[in-house]
Enzyme design. Structure first.
Site, PDB file in Angstrom:
ATOM      1  N   ASP A 173       0.819  -1.217   0.000  1.00  5.09           N
ATOM      2  CA  ASP A 173       0.000   0.000   0.000  1.00  5.09           C
ATOM      3  C   ASP A 173       0.851   1.265   0.000  1.00  5.09           C
ATOM      4  OD1 ASP A 173      -2.008  -1.857   0.150  1.00  5.09           O
ATOM      5  OD2 ASP A 173      -2.439  -1.524   2.265  1.00  5.09           O
ATOM      6  N   TYR A 220       1.068  -7.527  -4.085  1.00  8.96           N
ATOM      7  CA  TYR A 220       0.888  -8.624  -3.136  1.00  8.96           C
ATOM      8  C   TYR A 220      -0.322  -9.505  -3.425  1.00  8.96           C
ATOM      9  CZ  TYR A 220      -2.173  -5.125  -0.843  1.00  8.96           C
ATOM     10  OH  TYR A 220      -3.122  -4.169  -0.566  1.00  8.96           O
ATOM     11  N   TRP A 279      -1.063 -14.130   3.497  1.00  6.86           N
ATOM     12  CA  TRP A 279      -1.618 -13.063   4.331  1.00  6.86           C
ATOM     13  C   TRP A 279      -3.089 -13.059   3.963  1.00  6.86           C
ATOM     14  CZ3 TRP A 279       1.148  -8.072   5.970  1.00  6.86           C
ATOM     15  CH2 TRP A 279       0.253  -7.126   6.448  1.00  6.86           C
ATOM     16  N   ASP A 280      -3.896 -13.750   4.726  1.00  3.60           N
ATOM     17  CA  ASP A 280      -5.266 -14.030   4.313  1.00  3.60           C
ATOM     18  C   ASP A 280      -6.230 -12.981   4.844  1.00  3.60           C
ATOM     19  OD1 ASP A 280      -7.622 -15.154   3.443  1.00  3.60           O
ATOM     20  OD2 ASP A 280      -7.001 -17.197   3.900  1.00  3.60           O
ATOM     21  N   ASP A 286     -11.462  -3.801   7.383  1.00  9.71           N
ATOM     22  CA  ASP A 286     -11.051  -2.397   7.484  1.00  9.71           C
ATOM     23  C   ASP A 286     -11.391  -1.604   6.230  1.00  9.71           C
ATOM     24  OD1 ASP A 286      -9.189  -3.782   5.994  1.00  9.71           O
ATOM     25  OD2 ASP A 286      -7.421  -2.920   6.986  1.00  9.71           O
ATOM     26  N   ASN A 314      -5.517 -12.015   8.695  1.00  8.87           N
ATOM     27  CA  ASN A 314      -5.651 -10.588   9.022  1.00  8.87           C
ATOM     28  C   ASN A 314      -7.148 -10.363   9.211  1.00  8.87           C
ATOM     29  OD1 ASN A 314      -5.030  -7.813   9.320  1.00  8.87           O
ATOM     30  ND2 ASN A 314      -5.489  -7.443   7.161  1.00  8.87           N
TER      31      ASN A 314
END
Length: 511
Positions: A173, A220, A279-280, A286, A314
């Site tokens: 990001d 990613y 990184w699931d 959010d 996550n």
């Protein structure tokens, strides 16, 4: 016990090189010479209750990597207990809104902040959980400036003194461009990031014995790779230049991946020359705080475990809403190829129900809580109970009341179950749990209350030409706010409509 570096020839060569001190012969891997053994991931995880880790040599747990208010230390210690009970073995500290994790990454932690992080590291050690500290310098790191590399090392040296041996370098990001001076030296973002990660990996090998390093790339997920994963210049260059001992995070085909096919991971492996650590973001919310996800861990075939080097959830920003997701994920890790994950999800909800201690005469039933989880469920679809409710509602809308038969009563029974759950939630003793789900329960209750009233009105007035207009409700309150208006316009844009083609109702009123 070390995590396997992989089965490919590059991985085997790297494994041999990592066993002894010496010079790395490939400058693609390390910018420095006289490097010591590359960091290895060491872990043998057992819980304090002697429950074995789901997969002892496979990082599995939770990454606190969302945007928004970070969890409290009390919540993190509760999480550690959950992980231990479930046989999970890893926690990654990466809250985007910890000022000194990302925006002010160069600044050292104060004495009080250091004490807080030290307590987390100790709490993990006591539960035999690996604590990983992540830092995200990508917003303004000057890759060609020695001062920034020194700042990065000094920051991690502070964490090393606290007892941490696992680290993650995050470049997610951030703008997909380099500063002019960095571009002149490195040529590309992938080259600059690989050099920074390799240099840090070499430094960790000398200053933190047995350390591990993870990397989150700027690209990613598959959707970010242009024109595709296999043809992405960024990913190919990163795979060529990044040392094989460094593990790479990947979220799957999308940022929020409803499904992660095995073939998509094999494509990643062919380009990055290593297995990814997932990184699931399946349960992440959010990006839309109106959502809350409590469904089963699904869309990930069992064969995915053999194709990856770890999986980290996550999850929801609201800590207490993550009990069922964590349990469901742990069940997936332990499950054989043909297990019933829906049954495991039901068991997780039953266990969660015990946390809803409530003052009599009120009570919350398993049926009501499971229905609530069905309404929240997953980002890709509602759960079975919510899907049936939506189907019944559509049938009521399309069918004359004289033909409703038992449909109306079934719809009303479900509505009453939702409303009774909300009334009971107000009396639970764990107020932190209540506040984690309150906004979503309230929103659901308000809509169900209105729809229940409409169904009763429609049944009582089957031939009326009047509009349903309850005195206690204004249409202006439905999906209010400017963001909701923007969402409606975005839906039109994504459907291929130009703004002038949108219905008049979609145009915001300017006053």
């Amino acid at each position: 016990m070390r995590f396997p570096l992989g089965a490919g020839p590059v991985d085997r060569a790297a494994s041999e090189m990592c066993q002894v001190p010496g010079v790395f012969k490939s400058e693609r891997w390390f910018s420095a010479v006289n490097a010591t053994a590359a960091p290895q991931i060491v872990s043998r995880i057992y819980s304090r209750r002697k429950m074995k880790s789901c997969m002892p040599d496979y990082p599995a747990g939770v990454i606190e990597g969302f945007y928004g208010k970070p969890w409290t230390n009390a919540e993190r210690f509760t999480l550690f207990d959950w992980l231990q009970t479930c046989g999970l073995n890893t926690y990654i500290y990466a809250p985007k809104d910890d000022l000194k994790h990302r925006a002010a990454w160069r600044e050292p932690y104060s004495a009080s902040e250091s004490k807080t992080i030290s307590s987390l590291i100790l709490g993990c050690k006591r539960r035999r959980i690996s604590f990983c500290y992540a830092i995200a310098p990508g917003l303004d790191m000057r890759f060609s400036a020695d001062s920034d590399h020194d700042a990065l090392r000094n920051k991690l040296a502070q964490i090393i003194k606290m007892g941490c041996r696992s680290f993650a370098l995050l470049f997610d990001d951030i703008p997909a461009r380099l500063a002019p001076h960095d571009r002149k030296i490195f040529g590309s973002q992938a080259s600059a990031q690989a050099a920074a990660a390799n240099s840090l990996c070499e430094w960790l090998g000398r200053h933190a014995t047995g350390s591990a390093l993870f990397l989150c790339p700027t690209v990613y997920c598959g959707a970010m790779a242009r024109p595709s994963v296999s043809r992405s210049e960024y990913l190919r260059e990163l795979g060529d230049k990044l040392h094989p001992a460094i593990k790479v995070f990947w979220t799957g085909p999308d940022i929020i991946s409803g499904e992660i096919p095995v073939d998509s991971i094999r494509e990643f492996r062919s380009v990055l020359k290593r297995r990814p650590v997932l990184w699931d973001n399946l349960y992440a919310n959010d990006y839309d705080m109106r959502r809350l996800h409590t469904g089963p861990y699904t869309g990930r075939p069992p064969a995915l475990k053999a194709e990856t080097d770890g999986t980290l959830l996550n999850p929801n920003c609201q800590f207490h809403a993550n009990f069922v997701p964590v349990r469901s994920f742990a069940s997936w890790l332990r499950a054989p190829a043909r297990s019933n994950l829906q049954s495991a999800w039901n068991r997780a909800i039953r266990t969660w129900l015990a946390q809803f201690k409530i003052r009599p005469p009120h009570k919350i039933t398993f049926k009501a809580l499971r229905l609530f989880c069905d309404f929240l469920y997953l980002p890709t679809a509602p759960g079975p109970g919510a899907a049936h409710y939506l189907h019944d509602l559509q049938m009521l809308l399309r069918t004359p009341p004289r033909r409703w038969a038992g449909l109306h009563e079934r719809f009303q029974r479900t509505s009453r179950l939702v409303l009774s759950l909300f009334d009971s939630l107000l009396h639970i003793e764990n107020r932190d749990l209540l506040h984690a789900i309150y906004a979503h329960a309230w929103e659901l209750k308000e809509r169900v209350l209105l729809l229940k009233a409409w169904a009763d009105w429609r049944k009582a007035n089957p031939a009326t030409a009047e509009r349903f207009a309850p005195a206690e409700f204004s249409p202006a309150l439905l999906r209010g706010s400017t963001c909701a208006e923007l969402d409606r316009i975005i839906e039109q844009i994504l459907a291929g409509s130009q703004y002038n083609d949108c219905p008049a109702a979609a145009h915001p009123r300017i006053v």
